[in-house]
Write an enzyme that holds these catalytic residues in place. Structure first.
Site, PDB file in Angstrom:
ATOM      1  CD  GLU A 158     -21.043   9.711   4.953  1.00 48.98           C
ATOM      2  OE1 GLU A 158     -22.148   9.158   4.816  1.00 48.98           O
ATOM      3  OE2 GLU A 158     -19.957   9.142   4.721  1.00 48.98           O
ATOM      4  CE  LYS A 215     -18.870   6.088  14.987  1.00 45.86           C
ATOM      5  NZ  LYS A 215     -19.778   5.593  16.011  1.00 45.86           N
ATOM      6  CG  ASP A 257     -25.134   6.802  19.702  1.00 50.27           C
ATOM      7  OD1 ASP A 257     -24.639   5.683  19.478  1.00 50.27           O
ATOM      8  OD2 ASP A 257     -25.227   7.288  20.842  1.00 50.27           O
ATOM      9  CE1 TYR A 307     -22.479   2.639   6.997  1.00 47.25           C
ATOM     10  CE2 TYR A 307     -24.046   3.491   8.589  1.00 47.25           C
ATOM     11  CZ  TYR A 307     -23.146   2.522   8.194  1.00 47.25           C
ATOM     12  OH  TYR A 307     -22.918   1.424   8.996  1.00 47.25           O
ATOM     13  CE  LYS A 351     -17.260   7.125  19.111  1.00 43.65           C
ATOM     14  NZ  LYS A 351     -17.001   5.796  19.608  1.00 43.65           N
ATOM     15  CB  CYS A 410     -21.003  -8.861  54.924  1.00 46.03           C
ATOM     16  SG  CYS A 410     -21.976  -9.218  53.447  1.00 46.03           S
ATOM     17  CB  CYS A 445     -24.176 -12.519  55.598  1.00 52.70           C
ATOM     18  SG  CYS A 445     -22.382 -12.332  55.379  1.00 52.70           S
ATOM     19  CB  CYS A 465     -18.414 -10.854  52.570  1.00 54.98           C
ATOM     20  SG  CYS A 465     -19.382 -12.080  53.468  1.00 54.98           S
ATOM     21  CB  CYS A 517     -22.425 -14.150  51.968  1.00 61.28           C
ATOM     22  SG  CYS A 517     -23.036 -12.493  51.577  1.00 61.28           S
TER      23      CYS A 517
END
Length: 669
Positions: free
Chosen positions: A113, A115, A117, A222, A310, A404, A407, A422, A427
């Site tokens: 069958e 699958k 999603d 199903y 899959k 950073c 800051c 950082c 910050c």
């Protein structure tokens, strides 16, 4: 017109509308124009308005009705909704076929069958009437979404025969519905959904059924939860029965008598799936005979008689236009690739993680490069490599900044780490991310405080630390963008409710380095109060199971910080609970369990369970899962491709199991 005639007219309208709806939504072959259906539905509504005593639960007018819910109730499935083991290659499928033949011989067939999603759902009918619809949840307990599932026109409110049974299926959003929904959301300035699956799941988890109704969802059934009540002897016969009862079953299934036929079916749909009006992410293969299914049985998590193939990861080429840097709550700088939008595995991808500076250098990824992107299922997209041959010479090597981006503090790389950090505790990005963590589900679980709301709270200077949440006023919330009377009232109540959380929730929410949700529970259970934990020495902390030197040092350093001291005082003043309220593990674990008090190491790849699932199951039975093999180790569980840990266990004469032995033992517990 007398009451009996009215009742007959209502019954006749039910029959006609159900017939026309079945033809339109299930068979995709309408026999009357839409206008005729609408006219008859309007007649029925008018009769029911005049004679409300004639309204029945299976009336076509009852697809959408009632007020919005405040929450979803929990539902225990009569028969568990098992997940399936996955196959990713022809070799995996042939191995599955070999195991089936070893179990039942050669006289069997498979049913293949598509699958779908979407979102797995369960429908419960009693005497033919739909009485409940729910999500899969954890397979044993789901959520009651009956009102939302009733809005799906292909789900009959009454079966053609008075069967009592639980049927399983996949609710999904057709591609055309998905495109229309995203166009509408874009026009309204809302976030678009990434793919039809997310849109379907989001629609069915709306508390207001009218929203789900407007999303035009569909369903394929199903399976049957318990075939014993139906008299059928095979999976295929069960699907045929569902069709005769008026339920929508996918027509593209096929009975296969060999693994070669299965492979041909997979090859066909790997090629043809773009032509479908719905997304599929693989093929499900099941042994057809129910008696043979029973012979093969199941593991702790999955049936041995079925597997899900899959589809392979999809790769595409697109242009990397920028590299964006973000600062996490622990100060780690994470680079993200910004891409020209591209469709990968059914979703539009515009961003992909680059993880850290070392990966960028190793793959020599540059702004302006054409790059290969890979994505499979729900996995975060990744940049596989750059196409160096397509460079123009204007793509300089990427350099991480020295300061950073939030800051401007100097970035450092701590010994033994690949990430730049950082280290400025003030910050703003770290404080903002820290607060997002504090309110998250596994921490203080404050509903209504998403990233956008927290961003506004920071921008307006309403909060600087988690304790400030508990002094927020309704007036402050009402002054914020898109915050109305109801949402502000709900948020204030949610913040108030969080004060009564057990200590481990607060402890995890504080974001102490190396202390995850499980360690927070262990520490809370051991010390019982925040005061005792805060005053514990490194030596005392090391006496606690699973606390190592790094964690102990991090905890001591955290509580020595003056800002932390002030934060805890503010939280205490706000009446936030700082005591452990749960049961101690020693009071709940079965001491007769095989795993009780054993030190266990997991290594290699697991097929049926993830590492975390195996760890949780073992620990729930009193075992202690550690990361390294030593003389103290009682048991090593080795999956595929187990390496040095297995070798060391064998050298030390430690008992070793494979995954199958673990699953068998877990079933006995």
């Amino acid at each position: 017109m007398n009451q009996e005639n009215i009742a007959n007219q209502v019954k006749e309208l039910h029959q006609l509308l159900n017939k026309y709806g079945y033809e339109y939504y299930v068979l995709d072959n309408p026999s009357v124009p839409d206008a005729e259906y609408d006219k008859l539905l309007q007649q029925l509504k008018e009769l029911e308005r005049e004679y409300p005593e004639l309204i029945t639960p299976d009336s076509p007018t009852q697809r959408v009705g009632g007020a919005a819910l405040s929450q979803f109730e929990k539902v225990r499935h009569q028969t568990p909704m098992l997940s399936l083991a996955n196959a990713f290659s022809e070799a995996d499928l042939r191995d599955f076929d070999r195991r089936v033949r070893q179990g039942i011989g050669d006289g069997f067939s498979y049913v293949c069958e598509l699958k779908i999603d979407g979102l797995a759902v369960s429908l419960r009918y009693e005497n033919g009437l739909l009485v409940q619809g729910s999500t899969r949840g954890d397979g044993t307990v789901g959520e009651d979404i009956t009102a939302n599932l009733k809005t799906i026109r292909s789900i009959p409110l009454r079966l053609k025969e008075p069967y009592s049974l639980e049927v399983r299926g996949e609710a999904y959003m057709p591609k055309k519905s998905f495109l229309k929904l995203n166009e509408l959301r874009e026009e309204e300035g809302q976030m678009v959904f990434a793919n039809p699956r997310n849109a379907a799941a989001g629609s069915l988890r709306q508390l207001d059924p009218r929203i789900a109704s407007a999303r035009n969802l569909d369903v394929f059934l199903y399976g049957i939860g318990d075939f014993g009540t139906t008299g059928v002897t095979s999976h295929n016969a069960g699907l045929n029965l569902l069709e005769t009862l008026g339920l929508k079953v996918n027509k593209e299934r096929k009975q296969c008598h060999s693994i070669e036929e299965v492979l041909e079916y997979i090859e066909k749909w790997t090629k043809d799936r773009p032509q479908l009006d719905y997304d599929i992410d693989g093929i499900v293969i099941k042994v057809d005979s129910l008696e043979q299914q029973e012979q093969l049985g199941q593991t702790a998590k999955t049936p041995r008689w079925a597997i899900a193939f899959k589809f392979p990861a999809e790769e595409v080429v697109t242009k990397l236009t920028d590299i964006e840097l973000s600062v996490g709550r622990t100060g780690v700088i994470t680079p993200t690739a910004i891409l020209e939008p591209v469709q990968v595995a059914g979703t539009t991808v515009q961003r992909a993680s680059l993880h850290n500076e070392d990966l960028i250098k190793e793959k020599d990824i540059r702004i302006g490069d054409w790059v290969v992107i890979r994505k499979a299922g729900d996995i975060i997209p990744e940049v596989v490599h750059a196409l160096e041959e397509r460079r123009t010479g204007e793509e300089p090597p990427f350099q991480m900044p020295e300061h950073c981006p939030e800051c401007n503090s100097e970035l450092v790389r701590l010994e033994g780490e690949v990430a730049l950090r950082c280290l400025n505790p003030k910050c703003p990005a770290q404080r903002r991310e820290g607060l997002i963590h504090f309110v998250s589900r596994n921490a203080m679980n404050i509903d209504g405080l998403g990233e956008k709301v927290i961003g506004q709270l920071f921008a307006l200077d309403f909060v600087k630390d988690p304790a400030d949440l508990y002094s927020l006023t309704k007036d402050q919330l009402l002054s914020m963008e898109r915050m109305g009377e109801k949402s502000s009232t709900n948020l204030i109540q949610s913040i108030e409710n969080s004060k009564s959380n057990s200590l481990e929730k607060l402890l995890f929410g504080l974001g102490i380095r190396h202390v995850g949700a499980k360690a927070a529970t262990t520490l809370a259970e051991h010390f019982e109060t925040m005061d005792r934990l805060a005053s514990a020495t490194a030596e005392e902390l090391l006496q606690v199971d699973e606390v190592g030197e790094k964690m102990a040092d991090a905890i001591v350093s955290f509580f020595e910080n003056q800002e932390v001291e002030q934060l805890l005082a503010k939280l205490q003043q706000a009446n936030v609970n700082m005591t452990y309220l749960g049961q101690k593990r020693s009071e709940t674990v079965d001491k007769d369990s095989y795993f009780y008090d054993k030190i266990i190491v997991l290594t290699g790849k697991m097929e049926q369970l993830t590492r975390n699932e195996a760890k949780e199951k073992i620990e729930s039975l009193g075992g202690k899962v550690t990361g390294s093999v030593s003389k103290k180790t009682d048991l090593v569980i080795a999956g595929e491709e187990a390496g040095s840990k297995l070798t060391k266990a064998q050298e030390l004469g430690i008992e070793t199991w494979n995954e199958q032995r673990l699953l068998e033992e877990l079933q006995l517990q």
